[in-house]
Design a protein around this motif. Structure first.
Motif, mmCIF file in Angstrom:
data_model
loop_
_atom_site.group_PDB
_atom_site.id
_atom_site.type_symbol
_atom_site.label_atom_id
_atom_site.label_comp_id
_atom_site.label_asym_id
_atom_site.label_seq_id
_atom_site.Cartn_x
_atom_site.Cartn_y
_atom_site.Cartn_z
ATOM 1 N N LEU A 35 0.828 -1.202 0.000
ATOM 2 C CA LEU A 35 0.000 0.000 0.000
ATOM 3 C C LEU A 35 0.870 1.263 0.000
ATOM 4 C CD1 LEU A 35 -2.854 1.152 -0.015
ATOM 5 C CD2 LEU A 35 -2.921 0.849 2.470
ATOM 6 N N THR A 36 1.944 1.256 0.781
ATOM 7 C CA THR A 36 2.867 2.397 0.809
ATOM 8 C C THR A 36 3.583 2.538 -0.527
ATOM 9 O OG1 THR A 36 3.168 2.134 3.195
ATOM 10 C CG2 THR A 36 4.845 3.411 2.015
ATOM 11 N N LEU A 37 4.048 1.433 -1.082
ATOM 12 C CA LEU A 37 4.717 1.458 -2.385
ATOM 13 C C LEU A 37 3.780 2.002 -3.459
ATOM 14 C CD1 LEU A 37 7.147 0.707 -4.183
ATOM 15 C CD2 LEU A 37 6.200 -1.612 -4.313
ATOM 16 N N TYR A 38 2.553 1.541 -3.454
ATOM 17 C CA TYR A 38 1.553 1.988 -4.421
ATOM 18 C C TYR A 38 1.318 3.493 -4.294
ATOM 19 C CZ TYR A 38 -2.937 2.256 -6.850
ATOM 20 O OH TYR A 38 -3.947 2.607 -7.694
ATOM 21 N N VAL A 40 3.291 5.863 -2.921
ATOM 22 C CA VAL A 40 4.470 6.645 -3.316
ATOM 23 C C VAL A 40 4.624 6.629 -4.832
ATOM 24 C CG1 VAL A 40 7.001 6.769 -3.212
ATOM 25 C CG2 VAL A 40 5.685 6.373 -1.121
ATOM 26 N N THR A 41 4.436 5.470 -5.442
ATOM 27 C CA THR A 41 4.525 5.378 -6.905
ATOM 28 C C THR A 41 3.525 6.305 -7.571
ATOM 29 O OG1 THR A 41 5.288 3.096 -6.766
ATOM 30 C CG2 THR A 41 4.347 3.790 -8.856
ATOM 31 N N ASN A 42 2.300 6.302 -7.086
ATOM 32 C CA ASN A 42 1.279 7.187 -7.659
ATOM 33 C C ASN A 42 1.618 8.655 -7.459
ATOM 34 O OD1 ASN A 42 -0.347 5.281 -8.846
ATOM 35 N ND2 ASN A 42 -1.557 4.965 -7.011
ATOM 36 N N MET A 43 2.217 9.003 -6.314
ATOM 37 C CA MET A 43 2.634 10.387 -6.077
ATOM 38 C C MET A 43 3.687 10.816 -7.097
ATOM 39 S SD MET A 43 2.959 10.353 -1.910
ATOM 40 C CE MET A 43 3.877 11.882 -1.854
ATOM 41 N N VAL A 44 4.678 9.961 -7.314
ATOM 42 C CA VAL A 44 5.748 10.281 -8.250
ATOM 43 C C VAL A 44 5.188 10.396 -9.669
ATOM 44 C CG1 VAL A 44 7.900 9.451 -9.301
ATOM 45 C CG2 VAL A 44 7.568 9.271 -6.820
ATOM 46 N N ILE A 45 4.366 9.442 -10.066
ATOM 47 C CA ILE A 45 3.789 9.475 -11.413
ATOM 48 C C ILE A 45 2.923 10.714 -11.598
ATOM 49 C CG2 ILE A 45 2.136 8.337 -12.959
ATOM 50 C CD1 ILE A 45 3.320 5.656 -11.933
ATOM 51 N N TYR A 46 2.107 11.029 -10.614
ATOM 52 C CA TYR A 46 1.264 12.225 -10.722
ATOM 53 C C TYR A 46 2.134 13.469 -10.871
ATOM 54 C CZ TYR A 46 -2.071 15.902 -9.866
ATOM 55 O OH TYR A 46 -2.822 17.040 -9.995
ATOM 56 N N ASP A 47 3.186 13.560 -10.077
ATOM 57 C CA ASP A 47 4.094 14.704 -10.159
ATOM 58 C C ASP A 47 4.729 14.799 -11.548
ATOM 59 O OD1 ASP A 47 5.735 16.898 -8.947
ATOM 60 O OD2 ASP A 47 7.350 15.489 -9.392
ATOM 61 N N MET A 48 5.259 13.685 -12.037
ATOM 62 C CA MET A 48 5.891 13.670 -13.361
ATOM 63 C C MET A 48 4.886 14.060 -14.442
ATOM 64 S SD MET A 48 9.046 12.901 -13.064
ATOM 65 C CE MET A 48 10.253 11.962 -12.180
ATOM 66 N N GLU A 49 3.715 13.493 -14.348
ATOM 67 C CA GLU A 49 2.706 13.747 -15.370
ATOM 68 C C GLU A 49 2.258 15.214 -15.347
ATOM 69 O OE1 GLU A 49 -0.465 10.940 -17.414
ATOM 70 O OE2 GLU A 49 -0.917 11.298 -15.301
ATOM 71 N N SER A 50 2.003 15.754 -14.159
ATOM 72 C CA SER A 50 1.478 17.119 -14.089
ATOM 73 C C SER A 50 2.534 18.177 -14.372
ATOM 74 C CB SER A 50 0.812 17.366 -12.730
ATOM 75 O OG SER A 50 1.750 17.268 -11.686
ATOM 76 N N VAL A 51 3.782 17.936 -13.969
ATOM 77 C CA VAL A 51 4.830 18.940 -14.146
ATOM 78 C C VAL A 51 5.560 18.796 -15.480
ATOM 79 C CG1 VAL A 51 7.032 19.785 -13.207
ATOM 80 C CG2 VAL A 51 5.154 19.217 -11.660
ATOM 81 N N VAL A 52 5.789 17.569 -15.917
ATOM 82 C CA VAL A 52 6.626 17.343 -17.099
ATOM 83 C C VAL A 52 5.818 16.988 -18.345
ATOM 84 C CG1 VAL A 52 8.554 15.992 -18.043
ATOM 85 C CG2 VAL A 52 8.492 16.523 -15.590
ATOM 86 N N HIS A 53 4.920 16.025 -18.247
ATOM 87 C CA HIS A 53 4.340 15.434 -19.451
ATOM 88 C C HIS A 53 3.054 16.091 -19.943
ATOM 89 C CE1 HIS A 53 7.596 12.826 -18.849
ATOM 90 N NE2 HIS A 53 7.114 12.334 -17.728
ATOM 91 N N ARG A 54 2.113 16.363 -19.050
ATOM 92 C CA ARG A 54 0.869 17.012 -19.497
ATOM 93 C C ARG A 54 1.114 18.360 -20.161
ATOM 94 N NH1 ARG A 54 -2.634 17.112 -14.763
ATOM 95 N NH2 ARG A 54 -1.973 15.102 -14.028
ATOM 96 N N PRO A 55 2.046 19.181 -19.654
ATOM 97 C CA PRO A 55 2.311 20.447 -20.345
ATOM 98 C C PRO A 55 2.774 20.263 -21.801
ATOM 99 C CG PRO A 55 3.207 20.550 -18.128
ATOM 100 C CD PRO A 55 2.749 19.124 -18.360
ATOM 101 N N ARG A 56 3.292 19.074 -22.120
ATOM 102 C CA ARG A 56 3.707 18.768 -23.489
ATOM 103 C C ARG A 56 2.588 18.080 -24.281
ATOM 104 N NH1 ARG A 56 8.170 18.938 -20.491
ATOM 105 N NH2 ARG A 56 10.132 19.522 -21.455
ATOM 106 N N GLY A 57 1.461 17.865 -23.637
ATOM 107 C CA GLY A 57 0.344 17.203 -24.298
ATOM 108 C C GLY A 57 0.430 15.691 -24.258
ATOM 109 N N TRP A 58 1.280 15.152 -23.373
ATOM 110 C CA TRP A 58 1.466 13.703 -23.263
ATOM 111 C C TRP A 58 0.866 13.193 -21.959
ATOM 112 C CZ3 TRP A 58 7.513 13.733 -23.831
ATOM 113 C CH2 TRP A 58 7.855 14.256 -25.076
ATOM 114 N N SER A 59 0.551 11.915 -21.966
ATOM 115 C CA SER A 59 0.238 11.208 -20.724
ATOM 116 C C SER A 59 1.543 10.559 -20.262
ATOM 117 C CB SER A 59 -0.810 10.126 -20.984
ATOM 118 O OG SER A 59 -0.286 9.164 -21.894
ATOM 119 N N TYR A 60 1.541 10.063 -19.028
ATOM 120 C CA TYR A 60 2.734 9.349 -18.560
ATOM 121 C C TYR A 60 2.978 8.086 -19.402
ATOM 122 C CZ TYR A 60 6.336 7.653 -15.409
ATOM 123 O OH TYR A 60 7.527 7.220 -14.901
#
Length: 171
Positions: A35-38, A40-60
């Motif tokens: 549950l903790t791994l899940y 933390v993984t979702n936090m990192v993915i959400y961060d990457m997606e919202s800061v890096v990928h969505r601004p480029r028009g991509w999904s993770y």
């Protein structure tokens, strides 16, 4: 504790405690770990997606496919799915979008006209190279929470967890 008293992390403790009370035969340590791994993984993915990928028009997942092609080079869609950890159906859907956007090209494979060979276009190569610099800066931000030794230990432990028999097989 009521739902109003819980926050994102205290929910883990409450979940383990309540599940153990209701089902005494469960393994609470395994539950807490996964549950903790899940989370933390979702936090990192959400961060990457919202800061890096969505601004480029991509999904993770779109980034993962572009990254796979950038690292491993042209390959069949089936192999791209395997290396990126996605289903063939997910890759197929992503390729339609990435092809439309001019980032990926697809051509029938020479040995099997039903198979599709994927490669980055020049625009795709430039886009993933630029995106990865920003992506890696976010990785560094997350990883800086740990010492070098802790990073090595965590990476080794996660690799051990992932190497479990049958763990990589998609169902």
């Amino acid at each position: 504790m009521s739902a109003q008293d819980l926050d994102f992390w205290s929910f883990v403790d409450a979940a383990v405690e309540r599940a153990r009370d209701r089902l005494p035969e469960i393994d609470p340590d395994a539950m807490r770990l996964i549950l903790t791994l899940y989370r933390v993984t979702n936090m990192v993915i959400y961060d990457m997606e919202s800061v890096v990928h969505r601004p480029r028009g991509w999904s993770y997942p779109g980034f993962r496919l572009l990254f796979t092609l950038w690292i491993a080079g042209p390959m069949e869609a089936k192999r791209a799915a395997e290396l990126s950890g996605m289903s063939r159906q997910a890759v197929s859907a992503l390729v339609r979008t990435l092809d439309r956007d001019g980032l990926v090209s697809k051509v029938p494979a020479v040995h099997d006209r039903r198979a599709v060979r994927l490669s980055l276009t020049a625009e795709g190569e430039e886009a993933i190279s630029g995106a990865f610099v920003t992506h890696n800066a976010r990785e560094t931000l997350w990883a800086d929470t740990l010492s070098g030794e802790e990073r090595d230990t965590l990476a080794r432990l996660l690799a051990k967890l992932g190497a479990r028999e049958g763990a990589r097989r998609r169902r």
